[in-house]
Design a protein around this motif. Sequence first.
Motif, mmCIF file in Angstrom:
data_model
loop_
_atom_site.group_PDB
_atom_site.id
_atom_site.type_symbol
_atom_site.label_atom_id
_atom_site.label_comp_id
_atom_site.label_asym_id
_atom_site.label_seq_id
_atom_site.Cartn_x
_atom_site.Cartn_y
_atom_site.Cartn_z
ATOM 1 N N TYR A 18 72.522 72.343 27.205
ATOM 2 C CA TYR A 18 71.954 73.141 27.891
ATOM 3 C C TYR A 18 71.282 74.290 27.510
ATOM 4 O O TYR A 18 72.176 74.969 26.833
ATOM 5 C CB TYR A 18 72.485 73.294 29.597
ATOM 6 N N VAL A 19 69.933 74.646 27.637
ATOM 7 C CA VAL A 19 69.399 76.001 27.148
ATOM 8 C C VAL A 19 69.062 76.728 28.504
ATOM 9 O O VAL A 19 68.434 76.273 29.292
ATOM 10 C CB VAL A 19 68.095 75.691 26.312
ATOM 11 N N ASN A 20 69.600 77.977 28.530
ATOM 12 C CA ASN A 20 69.305 78.877 29.535
ATOM 13 C C ASN A 20 67.979 79.564 29.341
ATOM 14 O O ASN A 20 67.716 79.895 28.414
ATOM 15 C CB ASN A 20 70.147 79.958 29.867
ATOM 16 N N PRO A 21 67.083 79.013 30.030
ATOM 17 C CA PRO A 21 65.458 79.637 30.054
ATOM 18 C C PRO A 21 65.409 80.867 30.432
ATOM 19 O O PRO A 21 64.418 81.601 29.807
ATOM 20 C CB PRO A 21 64.673 78.533 31.023
ATOM 21 N N PHE A 22 66.327 81.617 30.771
ATOM 22 C CA PHE A 22 66.065 82.988 31.346
ATOM 23 C C PHE A 22 66.738 83.966 30.090
ATOM 24 O O PHE A 22 66.780 85.186 30.302
ATOM 25 C CB PHE A 22 66.896 83.523 32.677
ATOM 26 N N TYR A 23 67.214 83.615 28.865
ATOM 27 C CA TYR A 23 67.632 84.517 27.815
ATOM 28 C C TYR A 23 67.253 84.259 26.886
ATOM 29 O O TYR A 23 67.595 84.769 25.810
ATOM 30 C CB TYR A 23 69.008 84.178 27.597
ATOM 31 N N GLY A 24 65.468 84.177 26.728
ATOM 32 C CA GLY A 24 64.824 84.534 25.728
ATOM 33 C C GLY A 24 64.947 86.083 24.831
ATOM 34 O O GLY A 24 64.743 86.790 26.015
ATOM 35 N N GLN A 25 65.107 86.022 23.830
ATOM 36 C CA GLN A 25 65.217 87.607 23.384
ATOM 37 C C GLN A 25 63.828 88.041 22.915
ATOM 38 O O GLN A 25 63.018 87.424 22.448
ATOM 39 C CB GLN A 25 66.338 87.675 22.006
ATOM 40 N N PRO A 26 63.801 89.316 22.945
ATOM 41 C CA PRO A 26 62.569 90.206 22.391
ATOM 42 C C PRO A 26 62.259 89.944 20.986
ATOM 43 O O PRO A 26 63.249 89.502 20.326
ATOM 44 C CB PRO A 26 62.542 91.415 23.055
ATOM 45 N N PRO A 27 60.819 90.101 20.561
ATOM 46 C CA PRO A 27 60.784 89.931 19.088
ATOM 47 C C PRO A 27 61.466 91.000 18.135
ATOM 48 O O PRO A 27 61.846 92.188 18.668
ATOM 49 C CB PRO A 27 59.115 89.884 18.910
ATOM 50 N N PHE A 28 61.611 90.619 16.998
ATOM 51 C CA PHE A 28 62.251 91.549 15.999
ATOM 52 C C PHE A 28 61.622 92.984 16.074
ATOM 53 O O PHE A 28 62.359 94.039 16.005
ATOM 54 C CB PHE A 28 62.031 90.858 14.593
ATOM 55 N N PHE A 114 60.851 93.750 28.757
ATOM 56 C CA PHE A 114 59.855 93.191 29.447
ATOM 57 C C PHE A 114 59.654 94.079 30.605
ATOM 58 O O PHE A 114 60.127 95.414 30.557
ATOM 59 C CB PHE A 114 60.242 91.651 29.983
ATOM 60 N N GLU A 115 58.825 93.645 31.493
ATOM 61 C CA GLU A 115 58.474 94.736 32.684
ATOM 62 C C GLU A 115 59.560 95.009 33.445
ATOM 63 O O GLU A 115 60.438 94.282 33.492
ATOM 64 C CB GLU A 115 57.435 94.077 33.557
ATOM 65 N N CYS A 116 59.691 96.149 34.051
ATOM 66 C CA CYS A 116 60.528 96.670 35.096
ATOM 67 C C CYS A 116 60.655 95.723 36.335
ATOM 68 O O CYS A 116 59.747 95.721 36.911
ATOM 69 C CB CYS A 116 60.438 97.971 35.522
ATOM 70 N N ALA A 132 57.631 96.727 27.873
ATOM 71 C CA ALA A 132 56.504 96.166 28.488
ATOM 72 C C ALA A 132 55.837 94.945 27.799
ATOM 73 O O ALA A 132 54.616 94.864 27.711
ATOM 74 C CB ALA A 132 55.349 97.004 28.901
ATOM 75 N N ILE A 133 56.651 94.057 26.959
ATOM 76 C CA ILE A 133 56.105 92.957 26.134
ATOM 77 C C ILE A 133 55.500 92.094 27.377
ATOM 78 O O ILE A 133 56.327 91.818 28.301
ATOM 79 C CB ILE A 133 57.121 92.427 25.294
ATOM 80 N N ASN A 134 54.428 91.537 27.215
ATOM 81 C CA ASN A 134 53.855 90.750 27.996
ATOM 82 C C ASN A 134 54.259 89.049 27.980
ATOM 83 O O ASN A 134 54.234 88.555 26.872
ATOM 84 C CB ASN A 134 52.329 90.627 27.945
ATOM 85 N N LYS A 135 55.152 88.700 28.952
ATOM 86 C CA LYS A 135 55.881 87.422 29.083
ATOM 87 C C LYS A 135 54.541 86.394 28.946
ATOM 88 O O LYS A 135 55.019 85.357 28.316
ATOM 89 C CB LYS A 135 56.585 87.239 30.093
ATOM 90 N N ASN A 136 53.505 86.511 29.301
ATOM 91 C CA ASN A 136 52.603 85.316 29.079
ATOM 92 C C ASN A 136 51.901 85.426 27.980
ATOM 93 O O ASN A 136 51.368 84.089 27.336
ATOM 94 C CB ASN A 136 51.408 85.732 30.013
ATOM 95 N N CYS A 167 60.446 103.363 33.429
ATOM 96 C CA CYS A 167 60.271 102.356 34.609
ATOM 97 C C CYS A 167 60.007 103.090 35.874
ATOM 98 O O CYS A 167 60.372 104.188 36.119
ATOM 99 C CB CYS A 167 61.294 101.394 34.791
ATOM 100 N N THR A 168 59.201 102.595 37.012
ATOM 101 C CA THR A 168 59.001 103.049 38.195
ATOM 102 C C THR A 168 59.740 102.198 38.941
ATOM 103 O O THR A 168 59.669 100.929 38.942
ATOM 104 C CB THR A 168 57.650 103.388 38.615
ATOM 105 N N ASP A 169 60.406 102.521 40.309
ATOM 106 C CA ASP A 169 60.968 101.684 41.121
ATOM 107 C C ASP A 169 59.967 101.015 41.905
ATOM 108 O O ASP A 169 58.818 101.613 42.790
ATOM 109 C CB ASP A 169 61.812 102.570 42.025
ATOM 110 N N PRO A 170 59.635 99.624 41.964
ATOM 111 C CA PRO A 170 58.703 98.978 42.476
ATOM 112 C C PRO A 170 58.694 99.374 44.103
ATOM 113 O O PRO A 170 57.521 99.311 44.733
ATOM 114 C CB PRO A 170 58.673 97.423 42.214
ATOM 115 N N LYS A 171 59.786 99.595 44.618
ATOM 116 C CA LYS A 171 59.788 99.853 45.946
ATOM 117 C C LYS A 171 59.301 101.165 46.462
ATOM 118 O O LYS A 171 58.726 101.437 47.528
ATOM 119 C CB LYS A 171 61.243 99.809 46.694
ATOM 120 N N SER A 172 59.867 102.256 45.763
ATOM 121 C CA SER A 172 59.407 103.694 46.070
ATOM 122 C C SER A 172 58.195 104.098 45.106
ATOM 123 O O SER A 172 57.670 105.095 45.486
ATOM 124 C CB SER A 172 60.478 104.276 45.792
ATOM 125 N N GLY A 173 57.974 103.622 43.956
ATOM 126 C CA GLY A 173 56.913 104.199 43.078
ATOM 127 C C GLY A 173 57.443 105.213 42.394
ATOM 128 O O GLY A 173 56.657 105.749 41.409
#
Length: 174
Positions: A18-28, A114-116, A132-136, A167-173
């Motif tokens: 099984y490969v956990n799809p949520f643990y891809g690492q950022p680039p070098f 990645f994004e906050c 803020a590496i773009n996951k897309n 990062c800014t808190d998405p709830k409070s800005g």
Amino acid sequence: VGHVRSGDLHHQVLTKEYVNPFYGQPPFLYWWSILTSSNFSTAIMYVEDLRSPLTKLLSGASKRGGSRVQVRVSAPISQVLDDLLCAANVVVGQSTLGTMAEDSWNLRKVFVPFECTNTWFSIQPQKKWTAAINKNEYSPGKEWRSTPDQFIETLVYDPGHISPTPCTDPKSGN
């Protein structure tokens, strides 16, 4: 102090586990840019093993003359946790250890790739910084499949100039 996941992510190509799809690492370049451009007198990177092409490249790059980066391989988990929980600055990828380190009393900054998101905001949101590496654009960040192409992408992907921002808190800005 940083921690790069490796073994459990990179042996699955051969074993078909099984490969956990949520643990891809950022680039070098994420790791190397933060570790070498920040005002750290020394940077310690913990890696589980050298099975990953990414951990091999980090280890090799750290051995160049004048590097302030130390790569420690297969350290006892107690040592990794002790250093992460006592560090003033922490660099993490996709890892549970990063969320543990963010609650450290000594922490000044934790760098995330990645994004906050809300998952990064618990006790000390003002200390989170993102590259803020773009996951897309970067497939290992979007969904880790442990393929040879993704291994290569972790080595060669260039997100452009990496300049972490708070990062800014998405709830409070804030």
